[in-house]
Scaffold this motif. Structure first.
Motif, PDB file in Angstrom:
ATOM      1  N   HIS A 105       3.981  -3.818   3.515  1.00  0.00           N
ATOM      2  CA  HIS A 105       2.618  -4.248   3.213  1.00  0.00           C
ATOM      3  C   HIS A 105       2.027  -5.007   4.398  1.00  0.00           C
ATOM      4  O   HIS A 105       0.899  -4.763   4.827  1.00  0.00           O
ATOM      5  CB  HIS A 105       2.602  -5.210   2.020  1.00  0.00           C
ATOM      6  CG  HIS A 105       2.781  -4.549   0.686  1.00  0.00           C
ATOM      7  ND1 HIS A 105       2.007  -3.514   0.260  1.00  0.00           N
ATOM      8  CD2 HIS A 105       3.640  -4.825  -0.333  1.00  0.00           C
ATOM      9  CE1 HIS A 105       2.383  -3.165  -0.973  1.00  0.00           C
ATOM     10  NE2 HIS A 105       3.385  -3.951  -1.356  1.00  0.00           N
ATOM     11  N   HIS A 137       9.998  -3.769   1.674  1.00  0.00           N
ATOM     12  CA  HIS A 137       8.777  -3.472   0.921  1.00  0.00           C
ATOM     13  C   HIS A 137       7.642  -4.419   1.338  1.00  0.00           C
ATOM     14  O   HIS A 137       6.556  -3.980   1.716  1.00  0.00           O
ATOM     15  CB  HIS A 137       9.070  -3.591  -0.579  1.00  0.00           C
ATOM     16  CG  HIS A 137       7.909  -3.319  -1.472  1.00  0.00           C
ATOM     17  ND1 HIS A 137       7.777  -2.169  -2.190  1.00  0.00           N
ATOM     18  CD2 HIS A 137       6.813  -4.069  -1.755  1.00  0.00           C
ATOM     19  CE1 HIS A 137       6.656  -2.203  -2.885  1.00  0.00           C
ATOM     20  NE2 HIS A 137       6.041  -3.363  -2.641  1.00  0.00           N
ATOM     21  N   GLU A 138       7.950  -5.695   1.328  1.00  0.00           N
ATOM     22  CA  GLU A 138       6.902  -6.667   1.678  1.00  0.00           C
ATOM     23  C   GLU A 138       6.517  -6.550   3.144  1.00  0.00           C
ATOM     24  O   GLU A 138       5.343  -6.643   3.501  1.00  0.00           O
ATOM     25  CB  GLU A 138       7.349  -8.097   1.361  1.00  0.00           C
ATOM     26  CG  GLU A 138       7.671  -8.370  -0.110  1.00  0.00           C
ATOM     27  CD  GLU A 138       6.536  -7.999  -1.057  1.00  0.00           C
ATOM     28  OE1 GLU A 138       5.366  -8.045  -0.633  1.00  0.00           O
ATOM     29  OE2 GLU A 138       6.828  -7.638  -2.213  1.00  0.00           O
ATOM     30  N   ASP A 152       1.769  -1.865  -7.381  1.00  0.00           N
ATOM     31  CA  ASP A 152       0.959  -1.420  -6.237  1.00  0.00           C
ATOM     32  C   ASP A 152       0.289  -0.099  -6.559  1.00  0.00           C
ATOM     33  O   ASP A 152      -0.896   0.100  -6.290  1.00  0.00           O
ATOM     34  CB  ASP A 152       1.847  -1.216  -5.008  1.00  0.00           C
ATOM     35  CG  ASP A 152       2.504  -2.497  -4.548  1.00  0.00           C
ATOM     36  OD1 ASP A 152       1.960  -3.569  -4.875  1.00  0.00           O
ATOM     37  OD2 ASP A 152       3.545  -2.424  -3.874  1.00  0.00           O
TER      38      ASP A 152
HETATM   39 ZN    ZN Z   1       4.251  -4.177  -3.243  1.00  0.00          ZN
END
Ligand code: ZN
Ligand code: ADP
Ligand code: MG
Length: 652
Positions: free
Chosen positions: A454, A450-451, A527
């Motif tokens: 980003h 997930h990170e 988010d």
């Molecule tokens: Zn996030």
């Protein structure tokens, strides 16, 4: 960030507080005056207690030596010739024996109806006298003394409950008026708000040198209102003005005036102004003016008499003198919109000084002031810290420096280093690191991807801030990981492209999960909220939708006074049709879907880099500094290459 309060305010503790409880006391030495009053009180106290005790003592001695005898024994004693003399009172007869019996020489007996008594005494040769009883002394003894005693006890208890002024004198100003003769703070202790400082320079000039202005007939503003977000340094600045001009500083908070009893606040206002006038030139500072100066009559629960009276008194006092008396009134508030219009009209708080959040240069300057007190390592780059803290106000920065110093102390270092600042910032923004919270490996993997999602998207797009740090160490209550981007400058305007890029970065996390695991998790809620918010505003406020055109569909409530959570939904009208509402919804959906596709495209094309970064994150937990920079530059080369290739293909 707004609501965070600053717990430690070192400046407050240096305040020399004169707690002047006696309203009419001279403000210079209120405590001395109070003392002498207290002394008087206790001297009286002692005298009374002494009198009472000696009276008790007499009584005691008397009782010791006196026997009470029946009337018959009294007559027997006389006939036996034992009695030297007697005194005949109205109700009692007392007498002295020739020799003591059982150690007692005195006796009393109750007088009976005995017409023979006088001749009886004559017969036995006893000296006798009548006694005119002193009614007054008797009365005093029997009930004035107990009364005094009672009063003494009562006042003692009251004194315990809050000083000799106690409950009954609440109307007398119990105001805590802090007259600080020397605040010890100057403009040098305030940074980053240079415009406000410049505005106030004039006030300082005037306080220092009133004649200069008087000669020209210029009128200095009576009231200066400092307006700004919490923690921007309003209180600090007001004190600095006093310090700079070297005049006494009378400070009170708006809430100090609002009391339980009607009329007390008004009395305090009167008192404050009287004291200030006696000390001119000086500054009266009313902090948190909104607590007192809320517009009258907007209280939904009916009027608030006490506050209104206090406010009226303030208005009257402000009109009651002109600035040539040398008293300048300053006030601070972070909610100017709720203030009573009467406070803001010319002749009252007519000069408004806005204090903005500091920009990057300002933040650096504020940091510079606060790091003076700590030992800095060589690697600390204040400019960089300032860049990492957009939106921070003075109080936040002071807090940051303090946290960093605490962290350095915790690891027994003798200097505060850059990593302490980075850690302190992470804590302030994200909450405490929870290194030992057990996370199952599958969840950790999801967070890592997930990170990484980003971060990769942020690196791929041209209009985004560079990635500064990626971490999958859980923090605070909710966050399992985070990607920190560092703006290179403060931004006041954002273009449509930049906004879309921002949303794309926000979508990166969820789309990475989608691509890698074929499923999505709850981790992306925050988010999505932020993405939705940006998109909604793009369409309804910034007029950035083609279908709807450059229109804005959100209106501020008509009256700023009604701007509360509760009322804004009730009082704002929707000024568009049902059809437009539908169109807004569909536009939002179209936009987010196209952004979603774009994100997916980016991540699919750089899948191997996504895997690489996730793997590194799982290993190291945190990616930052040089490592991250190297990764970013390698990735960017790759990204440019495939984009160029694509363009070539298109051209063919
Ligand atoms: Zn996030
Ligand atoms: P406000 O009254 O606006 O809420 P304060 O004046 O009480 O904020 O500020 C709180 C603390 O934050 C100050 O005591 C000071 O340490 C720090 N601070 C705030 N603004 C500044 C500034 N401009 N320069 C230096 N320090 C500041
Ligand atoms: Mg304040």
């Amino acid at each position: 960030m707004d609501e965070r309060n600053t717990k430690s305010n070192p400046l407050d503790s240096i305040k020399e507080r004169f707690d002047s409880r006696s309203g009419n006391g001279s403000p210079h030495h209120p405590d001395r005056r109070n003392m002498s009053r207290k002394m008087h009180f206790s001297v009286w106290y002692f005298i009374l207690v002494f009198l009472f005790l000696s009276w008790l003592h007499d009584l005691w001695i008397f009782k010791q030596n006196v026997t009470t005898v029946p009337y018959s024994s009294f007559k027997t004693m006389i006939s036996e010739g034992k009695v030297e003399r007697v005194t005949i009172g109205e109700d009692t007869i007392s007498g002295i024996l020739k020799t003591a019996e059982d150690g007692k020489r005195y006796f009393v007996t109750v007088r009976l109806q005995d017409p023979e008594l006088i001749s009886f005494l004559d017969r036995h040769g006893v000296t006798y006298a009548g006694e005119k009883q002193n009614k007054i002394i008797n009365a005093i003894l029997s009930w004035v003394v107990p009364l005094i005693l009672f009063i003494l006890i009562w006042s003692y208890i009251l004194g315990r409950m809050g000083g000799p002024q106690g409950v009954l004198s609440f109307g007398k100003a119990r105001a805590k008026i802090y007259a600080e003769k020397d605040v010890g703070i100057t403009f040098n202790d305030v940074a980053g708000i240079d415009e406000a400082k410049r505005e106030l320079q004039e006030v300082v000039e005037y306080l220092k040198n009133p004649e200069k202005f008087a000669r020209l007939g210029a009128k200095i503003p009576k009231g200066v209102l400092l307006v700004g977000a919490p923690g921007t340094g309003k209180t600090l600045l007001a004190r600095a003005v006093a310090g700079e001009a070297g005049v006494p500083f009378f400070s009170m908070s708006g809430s100090d005036f609002v009391e339980m009893f009607v009329g007390v606040g008004a009395a305090r206002v009167r008192d404050l102004f009287a004291q200030a006038k006696a000390n001119a030139p000086c500054i009266i500072f009313i902090d948190e003016l909104d607590a007192l100066g809320k517009a009258r009559g907007i209280n939904p629960l009916g009027s608030h008499d006490e506050r209104e009276q206090t406010l009226n008194q303030l208005l009257v006092e402000m009109d009651g003198f002109d600035s040539s008396s040398g008293v300048i009134i300053m006030a601070a508030t972070n909610r100017p919109e709720i203030l009573d219009p009467a406070l803001l009209r010319p002749g009252r708080f007519d000069r408004h000084v806005a204090i903005d959040r500091p920009d990057i240069k300002g933040r650096e300057a504020i940091l510079r002031i606060h790091v003076k007190k700590i030992k800095l390592g060589d690697d600390v780059d204040l400019k960089k810290i300032a860049a990492m803290t957009p939106g921070f106000v003075g109080a936040d920065l002071a807090n940051l420096v303090n946290e960093a110093a605490l962290l350095a102390a915790r690891r027994d270092a003798d200097r505060v280093e850059m990593k302490d600042f980075q850690e302190a910032l992470d804590r302030i923004i994200g909450g405490l690191e929870k290194r030992n919270r057990a996370i199952n490996p599958r969840e950790r993997e999801i967070v890592a991807y997930h990170e990484a999602g980003h971060a990769i998207v942020a690196m791929a797009l041209p209009h985004t801030d560079p990635v500064n740090k990626i971490s999958i160490i859980p923090r605070g209550i909710g966050a399992l990981g985070y990607t920190q981007q560092m703006p290179t400058e403060d931004r006041y305007l954002l273009t449509r492209r930049e906004l879309i890029d921002r949303v794309t970065v926000l979508m990166g996390g969820r789309v990475a999960e989608e691509i890698v695991f074929g499923d999505v998790s709850t981790g992306a809620m925050n988010d999505l909220q932020r993405a939705t918010d940006i998109i909604k505003r793009m369409i309804t406020e910034y007029g950035m939708s083609e279908k709807l055109g450059p229109l804005t569909f959100r209106r501020e409530p008509r009256s700023p006074l009604l701007q509360t959570e509760l009322t804004s939904s009730l009082f704002t009208e929707r000024e568009f049709s049902e059809r437009t509402a539908e169109l807004i919804d569909s536009e939002m959906k179209t936009l987010i879907e196209s952004i979603h596709d774009r994100t997916k495209d980016i991540l699919q094309r750089s899948r191997e880099w996504l895997d690489r970064m996730a793997k590194e994150l799982l290993e190291k937990e945190v990616l930052e500094g040089e490592e991250l920079e190297r990764f970013a530059s390698e990735f960017k080369t790759f990204w440019k290459a495939i984009n160029d290739e694509e363009k070539l293909n298109e051209q063919r």
